[in-house]
Write a protein that holds these residues in place. Sequence first.
Motif, PDB file in Angstrom:
ATOM      1  N   UNK A  26       0.860  -1.185   0.000  1.00 52.34           N
ATOM      2  CA  UNK A  26       0.000   0.000   0.000  1.00 52.34           C
ATOM      3  C   UNK A  26       0.893   1.230   0.000  1.00 52.34           C
ATOM      4  N   UNK A  27       0.686   2.081  -0.991  1.00 55.26           N
ATOM      5  CA  UNK A  27       1.523   3.270  -1.171  1.00 55.26           C
ATOM      6  C   UNK A  27       0.670   4.516  -0.968  1.00 55.26           C
ATOM      7  N   UNK A  28       0.979   5.265   0.069  1.00 59.75           N
ATOM      8  CA  UNK A  28       0.247   6.514   0.307  1.00 59.75           C
ATOM      9  C   UNK A  28       0.747   7.570  -0.669  1.00 59.75           C
ATOM     10  N   UNK A  29      -0.180   8.151  -1.444  1.00 62.32           N
ATOM     11  CA  UNK A  29       0.206   9.150  -2.439  1.00 62.32           C
ATOM     12  C   UNK A  29      -0.485  10.493  -2.211  1.00 62.32           C
TER      13      UNK A  29
ATOM     14  N   UNK B  56      -0.721  -0.840  -4.398  1.00 60.92           N
ATOM     15  CA  UNK B  56      -2.054  -0.289  -4.160  1.00 60.92           C
ATOM     16  C   UNK B  56      -1.894   1.198  -3.851  1.00 60.92           C
ATOM     17  N   UNK B  57      -2.367   2.042  -4.751  1.00 63.92           N
ATOM     18  CA  UNK B  57      -2.278   3.486  -4.544  1.00 63.92           C
ATOM     19  C   UNK B  57      -3.418   3.923  -3.649  1.00 63.92           C
ATOM     20  N   UNK B  58      -3.082   4.588  -2.554  1.00 61.17           N
ATOM     21  CA  UNK B  58      -4.121   4.939  -1.591  1.00 61.17           C
ATOM     22  C   UNK B  58      -3.914   6.356  -1.076  1.00 61.17           C
TER      23      UNK B  58
ATOM     24  N   UNK C 144      -0.285   9.744 -12.679  1.00 57.73           N
ATOM     25  CA  UNK C 144       0.440   8.957 -11.679  1.00 57.73           C
ATOM     26  C   UNK C 144       0.336   7.466 -11.987  1.00 57.73           C
ATOM     27  N   UNK C 145      -0.873   7.002 -12.315  1.00 52.37           N
ATOM     28  CA  UNK C 145      -1.061   5.592 -12.653  1.00 52.37           C
ATOM     29  C   UNK C 145      -0.198   5.215 -13.846  1.00 52.37           C
ATOM     30  N   UNK C 146      -0.173   6.073 -14.871  1.00 49.24           N
ATOM     31  CA  UNK C 146       0.625   5.792 -16.069  1.00 49.24           C
ATOM     32  C   UNK C 146       2.109   5.700 -15.726  1.00 49.24           C
ATOM     33  N   UNK C 147       2.565   6.539 -14.812  1.00 47.71           N
ATOM     34  CA  UNK C 147       3.972   6.513 -14.408  1.00 47.71           C
ATOM     35  C   UNK C 147       4.309   5.204 -13.700  1.00 47.71           C
ATOM     36  N   UNK C 148       3.442   4.796 -12.765  1.00 49.95           N
ATOM     37  CA  UNK C 148       3.678   3.552 -12.028  1.00 49.95           C
ATOM     38  C   UNK C 148       3.652   2.360 -12.981  1.00 49.95           C
ATOM     39  N   UNK C 149       2.795   2.451 -13.993  1.00 49.88           N
ATOM     40  CA  UNK C 149       2.644   1.366 -14.968  1.00 49.88           C
ATOM     41  C   UNK C 149       3.960   1.075 -15.693  1.00 49.88           C
ATOM     42  N   UNK C 150       4.825   2.076 -15.810  1.00 41.71           N
ATOM     43  CA  UNK C 150       6.083   1.914 -16.555  1.00 41.71           C
ATOM     44  C   UNK C 150       7.231   1.412 -15.687  1.00 41.71           C
TER      45      UNK C 150
ATOM     46  N   UNK D 286      -3.370  -1.505  -8.178  1.00 41.93           N
ATOM     47  CA  UNK D 286      -4.736  -1.482  -7.658  1.00 41.93           C
ATOM     48  C   UNK D 286      -4.991  -0.102  -7.058  1.00 41.93           C
ATOM     49  N   UNK D 287      -6.208   0.375  -7.166  1.00 48.13           N
ATOM     50  CA  UNK D 287      -6.547   1.712  -6.675  1.00 48.13           C
ATOM     51  C   UNK D 287      -7.372   1.636  -5.404  1.00 48.13           C
ATOM     52  N   UNK D 288      -7.152   2.583  -4.514  1.00 46.90           N
ATOM     53  CA  UNK D 288      -7.988   2.705  -3.331  1.00 46.90           C
ATOM     54  C   UNK D 288      -9.343   3.290  -3.692  1.00 46.90           C
ATOM     55  N   UNK D 289     -10.060   3.772  -2.702  1.00 45.31           N
ATOM     56  CA  UNK D 289     -11.413   4.286  -2.905  1.00 45.31           C
ATOM     57  C   UNK D 289     -11.417   5.506  -3.831  1.00 45.31           C
ATOM     58  N   UNK D 290     -12.364   5.520  -4.772  1.00 51.49           N
ATOM     59  CA  UNK D 290     -12.488   6.601  -5.743  1.00 51.49           C
ATOM     60  C   UNK D 290     -13.836   7.294  -5.609  1.00 51.49           C
ATOM     61  N   UNK D 291     -13.856   8.578  -5.969  1.00 51.08           N
ATOM     62  CA  UNK D 291     -15.113   9.297  -6.103  1.00 51.08           C
ATOM     63  C   UNK D 291     -15.695   9.010  -7.487  1.00 51.08           C
TER      64      UNK D 291
END
Length: 444
Positions: A152-155, A199-201, A222-228, A236-241
């Motif tokens: 779990x990565x706090x961002x 897991x981005x949280x 950010x997701x695209x950066x982690x993807x590379x 995996x993503x944490x809770x989203x609006x």
Amino acid sequence: MRKAAFHNLGCKVNAYETEAMEQMLEAAGYEIVPFAPGADVYVINTCSVTNIADRKSRQMLHRAKKMNPEAVVVAAGCYVQAAGRELAEKDEAVDIVIGNDRKKELVQILDRYFQEKTTGEEPEDVYLKDLVSPTEYEELHISRVEEHTRAFIKVQDGCNQFCSYCIIPYTRGRVRSRRPEDVAEEIRGLAAQGYKEMVLTGIHLSSYGVDFPGGRPGLMDLIAMVHEIDGVERIRLGSLEPRIITEESAGFMAGLKKLCPHFHLSLQSGCDETLKRMNRKYTTEEYLEKCEILRKHFDRPAITTDVIVGFPGETEEEFEQTRAFVERVHFYEMHVFKYSRRKGTRADRMDGQVPEPVKAERSDVLLELEKTMSEEYRRLWLGETVDLLLEEESEIDGKPVMTGCTREYVKCVVEKKPGMEKGMMVRGTASKLLDGGVMEVVTD
């Protein structure tokens, strides 16, 4: 060598921060020990999302002092931020109070405390920061995680939404985003150690980047950066609006093969009038549209949610609207919460507070519905090929098995074969459902 013990309460963000504090003390020469009698320092990372969380926080602080009356008990986190200086002044179990955005100073705070004790000075015991004013993101880091399969990565920290039932914008402050290069550096280090799933949280993950100039980079960047990043196999993503889901964002995410099709979209109520009282900024039809967009771009995405029952003013008719709506959406999983009054929020002052027995009845109705919908979703995968990230070894009827989760976060078991280890990816066919909502997978 002093011994330090930690106890975490609350969300995944708190869990990340607790691990970061543990690793800070360890690097400073402390021995990290279990939360049991015998420690010299007890650090409790508290939660304040409900009044029950406040009570549990106080209980753990008192338990720590009972385990060793001579130990230094540190109260950190959200309950501390809400209770303020009063906690240190009135609770004899607490020696040091550290609010949010001061946790990175834990080593220095303890050094100062022990030094002042040695010299006979009255040690400083309250470290709180005003989070109402704009502030910088608190740089905390981890070099490993206790769980050896996902990290779990706090961002992001803070929230600007001010839902009427929630104290978090007051205890966590306004939105602050972590620098993307810092996120990347941490993830590269973890990936190099073999952690495959990130897991981005955050407190309000969808707001990542809104505090940057021009609002960029945002969450999709950010997701695209982690993807590379080499070594990362799942994101995996944490809770989203719900509002972050658009045709554009869903199409973009669908093109990222590492992104898990598991979306936790906060709902809270399936009734528009209740949503207005909650100060949620969408309608049920808008929410449904977001779910349909996800189902258009992903094959059987796992959509999960949170629902609050018994919110002030919720009538039987409003609750029935919620029940019918969640059935219409057909979630994979729902976390159902009975509304808990939280002092300091607008909802606490609202008329029409719902009796506890009524909340319990409504909760039971949704939990039963959740059980049915969850099983129906899992059955969609029977006979299909699935990929598992193995998590731990267990036994079923005396036979060794490995547990793991699919990309959709469906928990599975597979017969343990030679060479299978935690953190390994395996592929197999979903064969049947076992008790407890677990799916059995047969490998080649």
